[in-house]
Design an enzyme around this catalytic site. Structure first.
Site, PDB file in Angstrom:
ATOM      1  N   LYS A  22       0.959  -1.194  -0.299  1.00 41.88           N
ATOM      2  CA  LYS A  22      -0.013   0.086  -0.022  1.00 41.88           C
ATOM      3  C   LYS A  22       1.043   1.491  -0.010  1.00 41.88           C
ATOM      4  CE  LYS A  22      -1.592   1.712   4.210  1.00 41.88           C
ATOM      5  NZ  LYS A  22      -1.434   3.078   4.298  1.00 41.88           N
ATOM      6  N   ASN A  23       1.802   1.380   1.125  1.00 40.32           N
ATOM      7  CA  ASN A  23       2.458   2.432   1.149  1.00 40.32           C
ATOM      8  C   ASN A  23       3.512   3.000  -0.186  1.00 40.32           C
ATOM      9  OD1 ASN A  23       1.375   2.827   3.377  1.00 40.32           O
ATOM     10  ND2 ASN A  23       2.814   2.431   4.917  1.00 40.32           N
ATOM     11  N   ARG A  94      -3.407  11.156   4.682  1.00 36.32           N
ATOM     12  CA  ARG A  94      -2.319  12.058   4.701  1.00 36.32           C
ATOM     13  C   ARG A  94      -1.625  11.681   3.427  1.00 36.32           C
ATOM     14  NH1 ARG A  94      -0.176  14.494   8.333  1.00 36.32           N
ATOM     15  NH2 ARG A  94       1.798  13.439   7.766  1.00 36.32           N
ATOM     16  N   CYS A 118      -4.697  13.558  12.925  1.00 38.51           N
ATOM     17  CA  CYS A 118      -4.681  12.455  12.614  1.00 38.51           C
ATOM     18  C   CYS A 118      -4.705  11.276  13.787  1.00 38.51           C
ATOM     19  CB  CYS A 118      -3.280  11.928  11.912  1.00 38.51           C
ATOM     20  SG  CYS A 118      -3.011  10.269  11.726  1.00 38.51           S
ATOM     21  N   ARG A 123       1.398  14.549  13.403  1.00 33.78           N
ATOM     22  CA  ARG A 123       1.813  14.264  12.221  1.00 33.78           C
ATOM     23  C   ARG A 123       1.954  15.480  10.828  1.00 33.78           C
ATOM     24  NH1 ARG A 123      -0.083   8.352  10.091  1.00 33.78           N
ATOM     25  NH2 ARG A 123       1.529   8.323   9.157  1.00 33.78           N
ATOM     26  N   PRO A 124       2.716  16.376  11.399  1.00 33.84           N
ATOM     27  CA  PRO A 124       2.886  17.640  10.621  1.00 33.84           C
ATOM     28  C   PRO A 124       3.309  17.224   9.363  1.00 33.84           C
ATOM     29  CG  PRO A 124       4.664  17.580  12.260  1.00 33.84           C
ATOM     30  CD  PRO A 124       3.860  16.309  12.421  1.00 33.84           C
ATOM     31  N   VAL A 125       3.502  18.160   8.380  1.00 37.03           N
ATOM     32  CA  VAL A 125       4.092  18.183   7.272  1.00 37.03           C
ATOM     33  C   VAL A 125       5.327  18.955   6.941  1.00 37.03           C
ATOM     34  CG1 VAL A 125       2.113  17.107   5.872  1.00 37.03           C
ATOM     35  CG2 VAL A 125       2.320  19.531   6.042  1.00 37.03           C
ATOM     36  N   ASP A 126       5.786  19.817   7.806  1.00 34.95           N
ATOM     37  CA  ASP A 126       6.683  20.661   8.016  1.00 34.95           C
ATOM     38  C   ASP A 126       7.959  20.253   7.017  1.00 34.95           C
ATOM     39  OD1 ASP A 126       6.945  19.163  10.021  1.00 34.95           O
ATOM     40  OD2 ASP A 126       8.558  20.310  10.966  1.00 34.95           O
ATOM     41  N   LEU A 127       8.393  18.922   7.162  1.00 34.87           N
ATOM     42  CA  LEU A 127       9.680  18.655   6.553  1.00 34.87           C
ATOM     43  C   LEU A 127       9.150  18.561   4.844  1.00 34.87           C
ATOM     44  CD1 LEU A 127      10.491  15.776   9.037  1.00 34.87           C
ATOM     45  CD2 LEU A 127      11.381  18.034   8.819  1.00 34.87           C
ATOM     46  N   ASP A 308       4.932   0.402  12.181  1.00 32.48           N
ATOM     47  CA  ASP A 308       3.422  -0.423  11.608  1.00 32.48           C
ATOM     48  C   ASP A 308       3.221  -1.714  11.883  1.00 32.48           C
ATOM     49  OD1 ASP A 308       2.518   1.987  10.339  1.00 32.48           O
ATOM     50  OD2 ASP A 308       3.196   1.342   8.249  1.00 32.48           O
ATOM     51  N   ILE A 330       8.422   6.296  16.654  1.00 34.69           N
ATOM     52  CA  ILE A 330       8.108   7.176  15.499  1.00 34.69           C
ATOM     53  C   ILE A 330       6.890   8.203  15.829  1.00 34.69           C
ATOM     54  CG2 ILE A 330       7.436   6.928  13.166  1.00 34.69           C
ATOM     55  CD1 ILE A 330      10.098   5.769  13.755  1.00 34.69           C
ATOM     56  N   ARG A 400      -8.713   0.178   4.358  1.00 29.47           N
ATOM     57  CA  ARG A 400      -7.665   1.026   4.146  1.00 29.47           C
ATOM     58  C   ARG A 400      -6.304   0.146   3.664  1.00 29.47           C
ATOM     59  NH1 ARG A 400      -6.029   5.456   7.673  1.00 29.47           N
ATOM     60  NH2 ARG A 400      -4.462   5.512   5.984  1.00 29.47           N
TER      61      ARG A 400
HETATM   62  C1  UD1 Z   1       4.990   6.601   6.267  1.00 27.41           C
HETATM   63  C2  UD1 Z   1       4.014   5.521   6.192  1.00 27.41           C
HETATM   64  C3  UD1 Z   1       3.370   4.947   7.576  1.00 27.41           C
HETATM   65  C4  UD1 Z   1       4.371   4.588   8.442  1.00 27.41           C
HETATM   66  C5  UD1 Z   1       5.473   5.775   8.634  1.00 27.41           C
HETATM   67  C6  UD1 Z   1       6.556   5.576   9.606  1.00 27.41           C
HETATM   68  C7  UD1 Z   1       2.783   5.908   3.983  1.00 27.41           C
HETATM   69  C8  UD1 Z   1       1.760   6.225   3.376  1.00 27.41           C
HETATM   70  N1  UD1 Z   1       2.727   5.871   5.323  1.00 27.41           N
HETATM   71  O1  UD1 Z   1       4.168   7.722   6.996  1.00 27.41           O
HETATM   72  O2  UD1 Z   1       2.329   3.878   7.404  1.00 27.41           O
HETATM   73  O3  UD1 Z   1       3.965   4.630   9.820  1.00 27.41           O
HETATM   74  O4  UD1 Z   1       6.048   6.035   7.438  1.00 27.41           O
HETATM   75  O5  UD1 Z   1       7.245   4.289   9.211  1.00 27.41           O
HETATM   76  O6  UD1 Z   1       3.943   5.636   3.400  1.00 27.41           O
HETATM   77  N2  UD1 Z   1       7.085  14.072  10.865  1.00 27.41           N
HETATM   78  C9  UD1 Z   1       7.195  15.551  11.049  1.00 27.41           C
HETATM   79  N3  UD1 Z   1       7.239  16.435   9.931  1.00 27.41           N
HETATM   80  C10 UD1 Z   1       6.835  16.029   8.481  1.00 27.41           C
HETATM   81  C11 UD1 Z   1       6.919  14.759   8.364  1.00 27.41           C
HETATM   82  C12 UD1 Z   1       7.123  13.801   9.317  1.00 27.41           C
HETATM   83  O7  UD1 Z   1       7.554  15.920  12.109  1.00 27.41           O
HETATM   84  O8  UD1 Z   1       6.807  16.939   7.785  1.00 27.41           O
HETATM   85  C13 UD1 Z   1       7.464  13.395  11.850  1.00 27.41           C
HETATM   86  C14 UD1 Z   1       6.198  12.525  12.166  1.00 27.41           C
HETATM   87  O9  UD1 Z   1       5.271  13.239  12.993  1.00 27.41           O
HETATM   88  C15 UD1 Z   1       6.560  11.343  12.712  1.00 27.41           C
HETATM   89  C16 UD1 Z   1       8.169  11.028  11.910  1.00 27.41           C
HETATM   90  O10 UD1 Z   1       8.421  12.305  11.600  1.00 27.41           O
HETATM   91  O11 UD1 Z   1       7.087  11.414  14.026  1.00 27.41           O
HETATM   92  C17 UD1 Z   1       8.217  10.160  11.057  1.00 27.41           C
HETATM   93  O12 UD1 Z   1       7.057  10.218   9.922  1.00 27.41           O
HETATM   94  P1  UD1 Z   1       6.907   9.723   8.369  1.00 27.41           P
HETATM   95  O13 UD1 Z   1       7.956   8.864   8.305  1.00 27.41           O
HETATM   96  O14 UD1 Z   1       7.077  11.121   7.993  1.00 27.41           O
HETATM   97  O15 UD1 Z   1       5.536   9.175   8.332  1.00 27.41           O
HETATM   98  P2  UD1 Z   1       4.830   9.056   6.845  1.00 27.41           P
HETATM   99  O16 UD1 Z   1       5.553   9.419   5.797  1.00 27.41           O
HETATM  100  O17 UD1 Z   1       3.412  10.098   7.417  1.00 27.41           O
END
Ligand code: UD1
Length: 422
Positions: A22-23, A94, A118, A123-127, A308, A330, A400
């Site tokens: 899926k991912n 997301r 979520c 789970r921000p998207v700042d990165l 996961d 995580i 899902r």
């Molecule tokens: C992906 C997977 C999810 C899995 C996760 C960790 C998909 C669709 N989803 O989620 O199933 O649980 O990897 O292996 O592939 N973070 C920030 N800012 C950001 C992005 C992330 O602070 O902009 C933090 C998150 O809150 C978390 C960490 O980084 O603490 C890791 O998250 P991330 O690897 O980004 O997870 P996803 O890509 O959302």
């Protein structure tokens, strides 16, 4: 809302086919936006998240056609006529944020809704956003939407991620394929889904080196072509079903399974007393003896133990001999399955990001509620080990990420049934 009824089981026997990830699919699908030529994915899983991504791509003007009963997706982004990803779709999933990098890279502009809250933490998207800024994007946040522009196109740059993020690495990688010059991504995620994305992008003509390591280097190209690509095996579905014979006893072969996708997880199974061996067609799992041993688990980015699989591993450890400590590194708030498992007789103490699980002799069936995707399948696994009937409600979470869960478990002798909502 449908529910799933599981009745405590004896040993399981047979084979379970594992689907495409899926991912991986959720990042390979937006990659179609990078090219005007068709991108075809094979080995695609049939899941509601894939339908949501299909809906999102279609809303942008892409054509997505399901072939072979949904196991092939033929996509074309020849006529992208809308560059706004609306909240109505993005809020459902997301991974929708993954259309931002590709649209911006190809056409120099995109507007994407922020995903919002979520169930498993902030789970921000700042990165994601900082990475695109490092490639020259101008970003503006207005009314819950990211307005992104790079009118003269993106340019290569250095991206230093302060923490490892799978999604942000994917967005940056896709965007950098069409940026002018060289991009270096430091502290990149190393997940197999990243390697799968890079492999597909290379087939489309991208120049990428270092995927699977912490430093990925991308040499931008002017345009990408079409390709056909098989989606990598779903290591999370694989690990989930490996736990079924671990919990119930018996012997099950996971077709398409590979040990290298789950090395840290297999090591923990070994410590718990579960044998895993490779065959020509997959992985065979069986218990070494009657007792499951307690083991400690810390979730980490790949190649560590996957977050996961934390909920499912907890279901196994509920009946282990001794106390196991599970540390979630995580995501915050990812122990929502614990209170439900406690309803089934489990002994679990949660303090912040740590759960102490003391094994009990026997779990007992109970009505429980699925709170997220992985939590819901952990309750099904626990139900297989429990005495009596477990009714898991809110199973839309399950749809899902797990295709044909009832059929796959029934196929190895589990007593499981889906009850349709009247
Ligand atoms: C992906 C997977 C999810 C899995 C996760 C960790 C998909 C669709 N989803 O989620 O199933 O649980 O990897 O292996 O592939 N973070 C920030 N800012 C950001 C992005 C992330 O602070 O902009 C933090 C998150 O809150 C978390 C960490 O980084 O603490 C890791 O998250 P991330 O690897 O980004 O997870 P996803 O890509 O959302």
């Amino acid at each position: 809302m449908d529910s799933i009824v599981v009745t405590g089981n004896g040993p399981l026997k047979g084979k379970i086919p594992i689907a495409g990830a899926k991912n991986a699919c959720l990042t390979l699908m937006p990659a179609t936006l990078l090219s005007e030529e068709p991108l075809t994915l094979t080995n695609t899983p049939r899941l509601s998240d894939i339908k949501t991504m299909t809906e999102l791509l279609a809303s942008l003007g892409a054509e997505v056609t399901q072939l072979q009963d949904g196991q092939v997706l033929a996509m074309s982004s020849h006529d992208i006529n809308n560059h706004t990803a609306h909240y109505d779709i993005v809020r459902k999933m997301r991974a929708s944020i993954l259309v931002l990098g590709p649209m911006l890279a190809r056409d120099g502009h995109a507007i994407v809704s922020l995903p919002g809250g979520c169930a498993i933490g902030a789970r921000p998207v700042d990165l994601h956003l900082k990475a695109l800024e490092a490639l020259g994007a101008e970003l503006d946040l207005k009314d819950g939407y990211v307005h992104a522009k790079a009118m003269k196109g993106l340019r290569g740059g250095t991206i230093d991620f302060p923490i490892v993020s799978v999604g942000a690495t994917e967005n940056a990688l896709m965007a950098a394929t069409l940026a002018k010059g060289t991009t270096v991504i430091n502290n990149a995620a190393r997940e197999p889904e990243i390697v799968d994305l890079a492999t597909c992008l290379r087939k489309m003509g991208a120049q990428i080196e270092g995927d699977g390591t912490s430093t990925i280097t991308i040499q931008g190209v002017d345009r990408l072509s079409g390709a056909t690509h098989p989606v990598v095996t779903d290591r999370i579905e694989l690990g989930t079903y490996m736990l079924a014979p671990a919990i119930c006893g018996g012997e099950v072969e996971l077709l398409g399974g590979r040990m290298d996708l789950l090395a840290a997880f297999c090591e923990k199974l070994d410590q718990a007393g579960i044998d895993v061996s490779e065959t020509q067609t997959g992985l065979v799992v069986r218990r070494r003896d009657d007792v499951i041993k307690a083991v400690d688990v810390v979730t980490e980015p790949f190649p560590g133990f996957p977050t996961d699989l934390q909920a499912q591993m907890m279901a196994l450890l509920c009946t282990a001999d001794g106390t196991s400590v599970l540390e979630e590194k995580i995501f915050e708030n990812r122990f929502m399955h614990a209170p439900e498992l406690i309803r089934m007789g489990a002994r679990i103490d949660v303090h912040g990001g740590t759960a102490r699980v003391t094994g009990v002799k026997q779990l007992k069936g109970a009505p429980v509620m699925a709170t997220d995707l992985r939590a819901s399948v952990s309750l099904i696994l626990a139900g297989l080990a429990a005495q009596g009937e477990t009714v898991v409600s809110r199973v839309y979470h399950l749809d899902r990420g797990y295709e044909h869960v009832v059929r796959k478990l029934e196929g190895v002798g589990a007593r499981i049934e889906r009850i349709k909502d009247k």
